[in-house]
Design an enzyme around this catalytic site. Structure first.
Site, short mmCIF file in Angstrom:
data_model
loop_
_atom_site.label_atom_id
_atom_site.label_comp_id
_atom_site.label_asym_id
_atom_site.label_seq_id
_atom_site.Cartn_x
_atom_site.Cartn_y
_atom_site.Cartn_z
N GLY A 159 0.80 -1.22 0.00
CA GLY A 159 0.00 0.00 0.00
C GLY A 159 0.83 1.26 0.00
O GLY A 159 1.95 1.29 0.52
N THR B 238 5.22 0.72 6.08
CA THR B 238 3.81 0.39 6.22
C THR B 238 3.17 1.31 7.22
O THR B 238 3.71 1.52 8.32
CB THR B 238 3.55 -1.08 6.63
N ILE B 239 2.05 1.88 6.87
CA ILE B 239 1.33 2.72 7.83
C ILE B 239 0.79 1.86 8.97
O ILE B 239 0.54 2.37 10.06
CB ILE B 239 0.17 3.50 7.17
N ASP B 240 0.65 0.55 8.73
CA ASP B 240 0.11 -0.35 9.77
C ASP B 240 1.06 -0.50 10.96
O ASP B 240 0.63 -0.92 12.04
CB ASP B 240 -0.19 -1.72 9.18
N MET C 250 -7.93 2.21 9.23
CA MET C 250 -7.32 0.99 8.73
C MET C 250 -6.61 0.22 9.84
O MET C 250 -6.14 0.80 10.81
CB MET C 250 -6.33 1.32 7.61
N ARG D 242 -5.88 -4.30 10.11
CA ARG D 242 -6.54 -5.60 10.04
C ARG D 242 -6.42 -6.37 11.36
O ARG D 242 -7.42 -6.72 11.98
CB ARG D 242 -5.93 -6.42 8.90
N GLN E 262 -5.92 8.26 4.71
CA GLN E 262 -4.89 8.20 5.74
C GLN E 262 -3.56 7.66 5.21
O GLN E 262 -2.53 7.82 5.87
CB GLN E 262 -5.38 7.31 6.89
N ARG E 263 -3.57 7.06 4.05
CA ARG E 263 -2.35 6.42 3.54
C ARG E 263 -1.38 7.39 2.91
O ARG E 263 -0.17 7.14 2.90
CB ARG E 263 -2.71 5.34 2.50
#
Length: 407
Positions: free
Chosen positions: A14, A143-145, A189, A191, A299-300
């Site tokens: 992403g 990764t933004i995660d 976002m 998961r 947001q990405r």
């Protein structure tokens, strides 16, 4: 390595507001350390296998273009979500990949991405060992995660967290306009790891109010109990804002918003509609006005709210990834090691890619509030430095300017 030939770099997964800063760091590092050519993979490893290769010396040929690149969101080279097969001698995919690498005289292969992208570095470096290739494979985290293990944090997370905290503070302001009972769900976002949703806590300070509840995927949601708690809170204040992860699960571990039967290339279940589901449920159960706000892809890649800390670190880790390659490292990911909180200081190190690929890092339970509906000071102390600082925008005709896209 005695003779510097060529380097190739790709981006995968992403988009973020910082991934292009890492690309800028790689390109500057390659020139600094004497590589003759810097090539880019269009659309990641998938595009590379289709021979979509560009000469970055032709497009990133000035200091202005490098500065614009650092401020440009998304993936300048394009991306993919392509899973390489298991590396085995004689595999046609790898044979083609290494033929292309030899054709372009590649010494160092750099791949910028998240968990699944590190799987690509793992497999390419394993195949290189099988055939005795001397090409070096380096992973640059993105990764933004923020869910990669080993590293303290990932490039892209700080800017996304800054954007989310800003959005939450503005949604709270909006929700307080009317003198009525309301609940607003803001879907963020994430998961299986709630790092992004937890960033909603950063909205609250001496000037701004934050979310009333933060629902994280690390904590299974007892929906019936939450509805009762929500009802009691509405007796105390009119307008409630709930930050909720798209990956929120029930107490049996089932995604609330699972799109049944649909998965991506890496087998991840597709999710959608968590905030909308909860808004509909609460309106039915409590009879109050509800809204669902889905930040989604905004947001990405919100470059207008980049964290300067994030961009500076993203550039540096890309630059130092090149250095690791010329020093003979391969099958490694560069990472941040936090050595001080106040003042904040992280240094770049490298680790074996096997410690990272296909592994997710969740928020520690000790950083989540006791009731499971928020985070505590440990998370705040961790995340605050990552959103610090602003980058001056390069503006043209009233709007932030980006580098011209590749054709």
């Amino acid at each position: 390595m005695e003779e510097r030939k060529n380097l190739i770099v790709g981006q995968s997964g992403g988009p973020t507001a910082a991934i292009n800063a890492s690309l800028a760091g790689v390109c500057c590092g390659a020139k600094h350390f004497g590589f003759e050519k810097v090539y880019g993979m269009r659309f990641g490893i998938e595009g590379f296998l289709n021979e979509k290769i560009v000469d970055l010396d032709e497009t990133l040929n000035s200091e202005l273009n490098i500065e614009l690149l650092k401020r440009t969101p998304s993936s300048y080279l394009g991306s993919c979500r392509y899973k390489l097969p298991k590396p085995e001698a004689g595999n046609e995919v790898y044979q083609k990949a290494f033929e292309l690498l030899e054709k372009h005289s590649i010494d160092v292969f750099v791949y910028i991405g998240g968990n699944d992208s590190m799987d690509t570095i793992l497999k390419m470096s394993e195949y290189a060992k099988i055939i005795g290739s001397q090409i070096k494979f380096i992973g640059i985290p993105k990764t933004i995660d923020n869910d990669l293990p080993v590293t303290d944090h990932t490039p892209g997370y700080g800017s996304a967290a800054k954007y989310i905290a800003t959005c939450i503070s503005e949604v709270v302001r909006d929700s307080n306009v009317y003198d009525l009972k309301s609940v607003t769900f803001v879907e963020i976002m994430g998961r299986n790891a709630g790092w992004l949703t937890a960033a909603a806590a950063l909205a609250k300070n001496s000037f701004n109010d934050g979310a009333d509840f933060i629902l994280l995927p690390e904590i299974g949601l007892n929906l019936k109990e939450f509805i009762n708690i929500l009802g009691n809170r509405l007796n105390e204040k009119n307008n409630i804002v709930v930050a909720v992860s798209e990956g929120i699960k029930d107490q049996n571990g089932n995604y609330i918003s699972e799109d049944e039967g649909n998965v991506d290339a890496f087998g991840h279940k597709m999710l959608s509609g968590t905030a909308a589901y909860l808004a509909k449920k609460i309106k039915s159960e409590l009879g109050v006005k509800t809204r669902a706000v889905e930040i989604n892809t905004l947001q990405r890649a919100a470059a207008h709210l980049q964290s300067k800390t994030d961009i500076d670190e993203a550039f540096n880790i890309g630059f130092l990834g090149v250095k690791a390659g010329i020093e003979g490292e391969t099958g490694v990911m560069m990472y941040f090691d936090r050595v001080n909180d106040a003042p904040y200081l992280s240094i770049v190190r490298k680790c074996d890619i096997n410690l990272v690929a296909n592994i997710e890092k969740e928020i520690p339970r000790g950083w989540i509030s006791e009731d499971g509906f928020g985070v505590n000071e440990k998370f705040i102390e961790y995340a605050k430095p990552l959103i610090a600082g602003e980058l001056s925008n390069i503006v043209c005709e009233g709007i932030q300017s980006h580098i011209v896209s590749l054709k």
